[in-house]
Design an enzyme around this catalytic site. Sequence first.
Site, short mmCIF file in Angstrom:
data_model
loop_
_atom_site.label_atom_id
_atom_site.label_comp_id
_atom_site.label_asym_id
_atom_site.label_seq_id
_atom_site.Cartn_x
_atom_site.Cartn_y
_atom_site.Cartn_z
N HIS A 108 0.84 -1.18 0.00
CA HIS A 108 0.00 0.00 0.00
C HIS A 108 0.89 1.24 0.00
O HIS A 108 1.47 1.58 1.02
CB HIS A 108 -0.89 0.02 1.24
CG HIS A 108 -1.84 -1.13 1.28
ND1 HIS A 108 -2.56 -1.43 2.41
CD2 HIS A 108 -2.19 -2.03 0.35
CE1 HIS A 108 -3.32 -2.48 2.17
NE2 HIS A 108 -3.11 -2.86 0.93
N LYS B 291 -12.49 5.37 8.38
CA LYS B 291 -13.19 5.99 7.25
C LYS B 291 -14.70 5.90 7.44
O LYS B 291 -15.46 6.79 7.06
CB LYS B 291 -12.77 5.33 5.94
CG LYS B 291 -13.43 5.94 4.69
CD LYS B 291 -12.72 5.49 3.43
CE LYS B 291 -12.93 4.02 3.15
NZ LYS B 291 -14.28 3.75 2.61
#
Length: 907
Positions: free
Chosen positions: A157, A574
């Site tokens: 990532h 999130k």
Amino acid sequence: MSTTTPTREEPLREIEFADTDALLRDDVRRLGALVGEVLAEQGSPALLDEVEAVRRAAIARREAGEPVDELAEQLARVPLADAEALVRAFAAYFGAINLAERVHRIRRRRDYQRVGGSPQPGGLEAVLAQLRADGVTLDELDALLPRLRIEPVFTAHPTEAIRRALLEKERDIVRRLVVDIDRGRTPDERVSDTERIRQALTATWQTSEAPPTRPTVIDEMEHVGFYLGDALYRVLPAFFRTFSEAIERVYGRPLALPTLLKFGTWVGGDMDGNPNVGADTILATLAAQRAQVLGNYRQDLRRLMSILTQTQDRVTIDDAVTRRIEEYRTLLPGAAARLKPRQADMVYRQLLALMVARLSATEREDASGYGSASDFIADLALIDASLANGRGEHAGRYALQRVLLRARSFGFHLAALDLRQDSAVHDAAIAALRDDPEWPSRALATRTGDLHAWIEGEAPALPDAAEAESTLAVFRAVRSARERYGEHAFGPYIISMSRNAADALAVLALARIAGCVEDDAVPLDVAPLFETVDDLEAAPGVMRALFEDPLYRRHLAARGGRQTVMLGYSDSAKDGGLLASRWALQRTQVELTALAKQAGVRIVFFHGRGGSVSRGGGKTERAIIAAPRGSVDGSLRVTEQGEVIHRKYGIRALALRNLEQATGAVLRASLRPRPPEPREDRWRAIMSELASVSRSHYRALVHEREGFVDYFRAATPIDVIERLQIGSRPSRRRDGGVGNLRAIPWVFAWSQNRSGLTGWYGVGTALAHGIERHGLEEMRGLAREWPFFAAAIDDVEMLLAKSDLAIFERYSLLAGKAHAAFFDDIAGEFARTRDAILALKQRDEILADDYRLRLSIRLRNPYVDPISLLQVELLRRWRAGGGEDAATLRALIATVNGIAAGIQNTG
């Protein structure tokens, strides 16, 4: 408390460096001067003048607390042709600051070691000394060691994608700084060092930061391999020696250390949302990792050949060594024929040469190669035993043991390859194999019964279903790879979006259909990943159902009674904001720890942390200490990704320090967790209330407010981030709004615009509610005395310090009419958060208690601020042209890279 010496970094501001940081100041000045010379030579004197003018204006604006408008207008006049060079110039300056600070961390460690007083806080010796003072006996420590396991897991990532060639140049600069870390070089040596640094800086300026094409999975593996196969490979023996010596210093006698340090990777095995990853990349990654580690071993053995030159007439050499040489003369006749007759009496050297040949045969997959890493380890152990018997303790035995330690940790696989897939992919494969398109939506009991039947041997209706082929191919690859690379080649099989017990049973069923079975058991640890706040809250029910399932318990028994559960920090934040995420994670660990203990299962939590606070970043040491009692139990498995890998493991001395800190924290949390606190029941009730308030406020903006997605896309550079060539994986799982955007680009975008919104929005409202409802003194008690809450508050404070609402407002204005609808609410929440934290900490400024971080941010701001304002202007121009101009996009990408490197902790 250290005293401070006022120094002038430049005429426009006065920065106080502690006396212990005087050499840091000198390194910053030295590197800064060299960067200036490179800019003048490689760009032009005019470029350097422009950089200096903008830097001075940025400093003046910061020091006077003036509005950003004048600086923004100055940068808006920069022609496109000059913008990229200007951005790269500022990035070069704070790149120099980054390096100087990393080297200074090494200097501070050396200062502790040299003074001979107290050991460095957080290091293994300091932790062990405190544990002994707390009553931990040597026997108690010895009892923990067999289950002590530290396993950083490297993912693909990216929030930065630095070319390996540039990483090597950076390493060369670090070496030049380290050799003169105490200013012991002669004038001539210092001149030579400066020329080497200048060469690296100049060549870096002449090299593009990133390749022109998106990296492949193998490219990502090579990037991670830079850290695994170099810094960590080299530092691992030093870690074991440091640990062993710390035990002996504190307790008076040593203990035998198990292979407690391992490494994992997701590169090549993370299939979740990445169509580029599958059976082929799994096999290719394992082959590449083996080639790398075998190459390292061959280099090590060749070095040992120059050390272990003992001859038979001078020392006693075990018969087992000479017998092994004779075996290898038969097994490897070509290599035996190349042995030099003049060295026939150097028995160790002869065996080592034959071992090099056998490693080469292993890489070629020749029958004469090693069957497994254990065979190679056995050869090293033969030599080690012979050296011990032949007075070789100071004649090369430690050099041999360094290789032996590496072989036991890295094997022939370098790092365990984790596998990850979305549960929906498994459901689709099962639906195809059953010839039942409605299968994923059928009742849980029905699906569980169907999976049980497959696990117990029932054949699928359509075993050759094309829609299931890629999924089954993965399990076939696992079966063949385990035969080739050994049982330690794979980490857990992680199931994203785990919602029920059937998601875990599906992995066992698919593995059996594909023939991935050994001794009538699936040879993989199955690890549910709980990601959203709702999923975390449902996790105890899911795991209870699995622990009560007889077929799954049979699987667990075959895997040693050990269950891995992965916790998702990114998507939960999130989904619900930072406070709700942190609290859901904490409660889930408490409940699952109790549940596993009741079920007689050892649970291991795998923490899916990112680099930013919004994605679980922050200080690993503090996070471990703040974890629920009993949840650590000797294990730390945590993801490392993006710029965090580079910052923590790019320099060997810092890699060692980070491994020490993580291990020390695990020892503390396992051997002497925090004593029971009678107030925690009340604190937990307050925290549940705060999490609920914070989540509601966060979701009202991010997930429920009309027009927010359009505002997000206008007020952040997300459209540029989506075009970056820094990862093989798409930025979205599926089309749609914020919910389907991956957490990394989501956090990355908000850090780029200097708001850091994802880490603090909702926190201020929750804290204000807590202060009003429970009183300021009660809330101060939580922040002062509860490690969980204190760590969360410190992390948010750090984000606030790195944020700049004046610069963020310039981004917000890019959203046109939406600016008026959103900015004031966001700015108001920022102010509430700041004011609440200052009230809780009883301080007048952010980071009042963290001199080093405050200094670090202050040093960088004059270089990051202009890049941010240039990004705003370039976004305006690029979007006005329909996002088509390649030159503007190239300059924008330079700003993204520059801001990421400047503020750090970005994704």
